[in-house]
Design an enzyme around this catalytic site. Sequence first.
Site, PDB file in Angstrom:
ATOM      1  N   SER A   1      25.988 -34.477  -7.488  1.00  0.00           N
ATOM      2  CA  SER A   1      27.189 -33.867  -8.037  1.00  0.00           C
ATOM      3  C   SER A   1      28.313 -33.854  -6.995  1.00  0.00           C
ATOM      4  CB  SER A   1      26.850 -32.451  -8.525  1.00  0.00           C
ATOM      5  OG  SER A   1      27.903 -31.871  -9.240  1.00  0.00           O
TER       6      SER A   1
ATOM      7  N   ASP B   1      25.675 -37.379 -19.145  1.00  0.00           N
ATOM      8  CA  ASP B   1      26.275 -36.430 -18.210  1.00  0.00           C
ATOM      9  C   ASP B   1      27.783 -36.675 -18.133  1.00  0.00           C
ATOM     10  OD1 ASP B   1      26.895 -34.732 -16.138  1.00  0.00           O
ATOM     11  OD2 ASP B   1      25.719 -35.773 -14.626  1.00  0.00           O
TER      12      ASP B   1
ATOM     13  N   HIS C   1      22.966 -32.781 -16.439  1.00  0.00           N
ATOM     14  CA  HIS C   1      23.468 -32.981 -15.079  1.00  0.00           C
ATOM     15  C   HIS C   1      22.439 -32.578 -14.020  1.00  0.00           C
ATOM     16  CE1 HIS C   1      26.563 -33.463 -12.039  1.00  0.00           C
ATOM     17  NE2 HIS C   1      26.438 -32.207 -11.636  1.00  0.00           N
TER      18      HIS C   1
END
Length: 441
Positions: A248, A305, A361
């Site tokens: 991320s 995602d 995610h």
Amino acid sequence: MVMAAFIPNIVVALPKPKTHQPLRKPKPTVSCKATQQKSISDVWRKIHGEDDWAGLLDPMDPLMRSELIRYGEMAQACYDAFDFDPYSKYCGSCRYSPSEFFDSLDMSHVGYTPTRFLYATANINLPNLFRKSRWPSKMWSKHANWAGYIAVSNDAMTKLLGRRDITIAWRGTVTHVEWVADLMNYLKPISGEGDVKVEAGFLELYTDKETTCGYCKYSAREQVLAEVKRLLDKYSQEEVSVTITGHSLGSAMGILSAFDIAERGLKAGTSTVFSFSGPRVGNLRFKERLEELGVKVLRVHNSHDMVPRSPGMFLNEGLPRWVVNLVQGLPWCYLHVGVGLELDHKKSPFLNPNADAASAHNLEAILHLLDGYHGKHGAFKRTSERDLALVNKDCDFLKDEHTVPPRWRQDLNKGMVKTQDGRWVLADRPKPHDPTQDLHH
């Protein structure tokens, strides 16, 4: 094995009770036809992108898979060690000291030793990216958040890998995916003036500092460059790789640090980034400069995602090249870098296909998908006994039939302990590691 229970003149064989423990240990020497019974030390350059991963991803080479999962677990360690509880006096710090880091996470097998913790300043106006204690008078730091760590392979792991490996692991966010909305979402030159530009929020997080705070007296950028230089000098007589992993937001920080390491000539040859669920970072010129510097990036992401689609939702690498050339000067045109490996959680029979966006995610879910990935058109089939319960550690993604509670990772009694006089208080722990005490530039 069996355990024997003895009764006079009788021996009864009882099955050994099963324990439910996460199986995290990688299998770095798994052999296969594709790698012709070779070990990591034979093929590590290919695994690190020497040929841009040609022939290793579709179908998935088992050694490639095991190394991706191993580096993904090193990124996951950043979440597992992060104190994100706002009721903790140490919120925003690492729970463990460098010396006990991997042992405390049940990762002694990883074969690395942390050499430096990394901190970023929490001064910038990105509220969903940081965690702070609600007890301002008791906070360990008013300006810093723990951002990750640098570790180096020990002698035994170095022999197995065929080189000394310096790994930089960056922590992502611990809030939901709404953090993407907090991005400043405009491009800014990565160094002074120039046409090599990156997203302004990422760059500020990476380069900002607070001179009154020991933890972020130097920026994350300065902390990384100083420690990598020190380690390269220390192991100058050995073959060394620099591997960067992050999930991320940590993926963006990883790509920025890889750019810096290469741009400053700290590492001859290539540096490799294993990016998990990362956003776009920079413009076309940034992508081109990374390629010129020889930085290799493998981006692993879930097709459902939203984070890898941002920023640059409309102006991105999906446009024809002539259009990209035309709009590249705009402050909202972003391009992904490196090679992409797209996974699909709807192929896994263990996951809820209609789970929320945050689950799509989740890093543990990505590692589960890697374990069962056999190519774009291959069916999902698990290749190891990696514990399914790990998927639900911080989300609600497994189907109910597996009876694993969602978000089960938590602290005992929220960190409260009972004193000798019978009172319950928040437990104290050693002051977080200060990275600037011996940082030389």
